[in-house]
Scaffold this active site. Sequence first.
Site, short mmCIF file in Angstrom:
data_model
loop_
_atom_site.label_atom_id
_atom_site.label_comp_id
_atom_site.label_asym_id
_atom_site.label_seq_id
_atom_site.Cartn_x
_atom_site.Cartn_y
_atom_site.Cartn_z
N LYS A 57 7.52 -5.42 11.23
CA LYS A 57 6.91 -6.48 10.42
C LYS A 57 7.46 -7.80 10.96
O LYS A 57 8.37 -8.40 10.37
CB LYS A 57 7.24 -6.25 8.94
CG LYS A 57 6.08 -6.65 8.03
CD LYS A 57 6.26 -6.12 6.64
CE LYS A 57 5.60 -7.00 5.61
NZ LYS A 57 4.17 -7.22 5.76
N GLU A 74 -5.62 0.34 10.21
CA GLU A 74 -5.39 -0.20 8.87
C GLU A 74 -6.16 -1.51 8.75
O GLU A 74 -6.96 -1.84 9.62
CB GLU A 74 -3.90 -0.42 8.63
CG GLU A 74 -3.26 -1.37 9.64
CD GLU A 74 -1.81 -1.67 9.34
OE1 GLU A 74 -1.31 -1.31 8.27
OE2 GLU A 74 -1.18 -2.31 10.20
N ARG A 88 13.26 -1.42 5.25
CA ARG A 88 12.27 -1.69 6.31
C ARG A 88 12.62 -2.98 7.06
O ARG A 88 12.43 -3.07 8.28
CB ARG A 88 10.86 -1.76 5.72
CG ARG A 88 9.78 -1.87 6.80
CD ARG A 88 8.38 -1.73 6.24
NE ARG A 88 8.05 -2.81 5.33
CZ ARG A 88 6.94 -2.86 4.59
NH1 ARG A 88 6.06 -1.87 4.64
NH2 ARG A 88 6.71 -3.88 3.80
N1 PXG Z 1 -0.22 -3.33 6.85
C1 PXG Z 1 0.15 -4.57 7.22
C2 PXG Z 1 -0.19 -5.05 8.58
C3 PXG Z 1 0.86 -5.37 6.31
O1 PXG Z 1 1.25 -6.60 6.67
C4 PXG Z 1 0.73 -3.58 4.68
C5 PXG Z 1 0.06 -2.84 5.62
C6 PXG Z 1 1.07 -2.98 3.36
O2 PXG Z 1 2.45 -2.66 3.31
P1 PXG Z 1 3.28 -2.67 1.94
O3 PXG Z 1 4.63 -2.22 2.34
O4 PXG Z 1 3.24 -4.08 1.45
O5 PXG Z 1 2.59 -1.71 1.05
C7 PXG Z 1 1.16 -4.88 5.03
C8 PXG Z 1 1.88 -5.74 4.03
C9 PXG Z 1 0.35 -11.56 2.71
C10 PXG Z 1 0.97 -10.24 2.41
O6 PXG Z 1 1.01 -12.57 2.52
C11 PXG Z 1 0.84 -9.20 3.32
C12 PXG Z 1 1.46 -7.98 3.06
C13 PXG Z 1 2.16 -7.79 1.90
C14 PXG Z 1 2.28 -8.83 1.00
C15 PXG Z 1 1.68 -10.07 1.24
O7 PXG Z 1 -0.81 -11.60 3.17
N2 PXG Z 1 1.33 -7.03 4.02
#
Ligand code: PXG
Length: 290
Positions: free
Chosen positions: A149, A182, A50
């Site tokens: 991201k 989301e 990703r």
């Molecule tokens: N949506 C968004 C906008 C994200 O930033 C997810 C969904 C979940 O994706 P994953 O691949 O992690 O299942 C994310 C991921 C933090 C933090 O520091 C944020 C995420 C992951 C880990 C830590 O707030 N976001």
Amino acid sequence: MKIYIDGKYYSERDAKISVFDHGLLYGDGVFEGIRAYNGRVFKLKEHIDRLFYSAKAILLTLPLPHARIMEAVVETCRRNKLRDGYIRLVVTRGAGTLGLNPNRCKNPSVIIIADKIQLYPEEYYRKGLEIITVPTTRNLHSALNPAIKSLNYLNNILAKIEAANSGCEEAIMLNAEGFVAECTGDNIFIVKGNHLLTPPLSAGALYGITRQTVIDLAKKSGLAVAEPNLTRYDLFNADECFLTGTGAEVIPVVKIDGRIIGTGKPGPVLRRLVEQYHALTNSSGEPIYE
Ligand code: PXG
């Protein structure tokens, strides 16, 4: 703590990057949040895939190939003696000059921090979260594609502030059409009868790695999974609701915009999926110490 920057390891005090880095000046860069469980990095390949897709979308050429970045992540965990924790992998456009032009940035920087994270207080994993819909919508695909991201998270940060201002830990973000996209750092799921439903990626959700893992687990245990457009009405009338993310893992939601969801307690589908998720996190992943 030892922090990786461009092939070298620095103490926390000495881990520094230039004030001319466009990651800082413009949010020009991409990142990943990854977890380690039980001495293994969970879904490492998927996260690095990703990262490369995000980088490609913003025309940023990573200075290292896929396999070398995977190795650097594992090595950073090893040097920090990490068994369970959180890995933040950041790639910035690098140091340039004032002015947007990314071509002035000659070398992207790769930063890896291996530390701990707890997104929500422990009690919410038992009792469930109360969340609200906020006015700030998810970015348009035609503006900053929400699949990227990127280091520019202001959109989500504003939504998070709006939730906090209303006394909630998390926010539901709609897209410009009013469909559910989301939350600020998590994907959202509902259970309705024998169906597990989550917004499609085209609604503005991130291609969540936890989201995909949960979909795979649900299918294996015989649930029908679908990705239709969802409205707030669908959420209010769900049997169960939960969020997924690397940081959040799988966390129940029991109230949305003042409406109690289902019984108002974490439901049986969520509980089974949490169990299956942790069975997987504890038994799979890239080994750090072997
Ligand atoms: N949506 C968004 C906008 C994200 O930033 C997810 C969904 C979940 O994706 P994953 O691949 O992690 O299942 C994310 C991921 C933090 C933090 O520091 C944020 C995420 C992951 C880990 C830590 O707030 N976001």
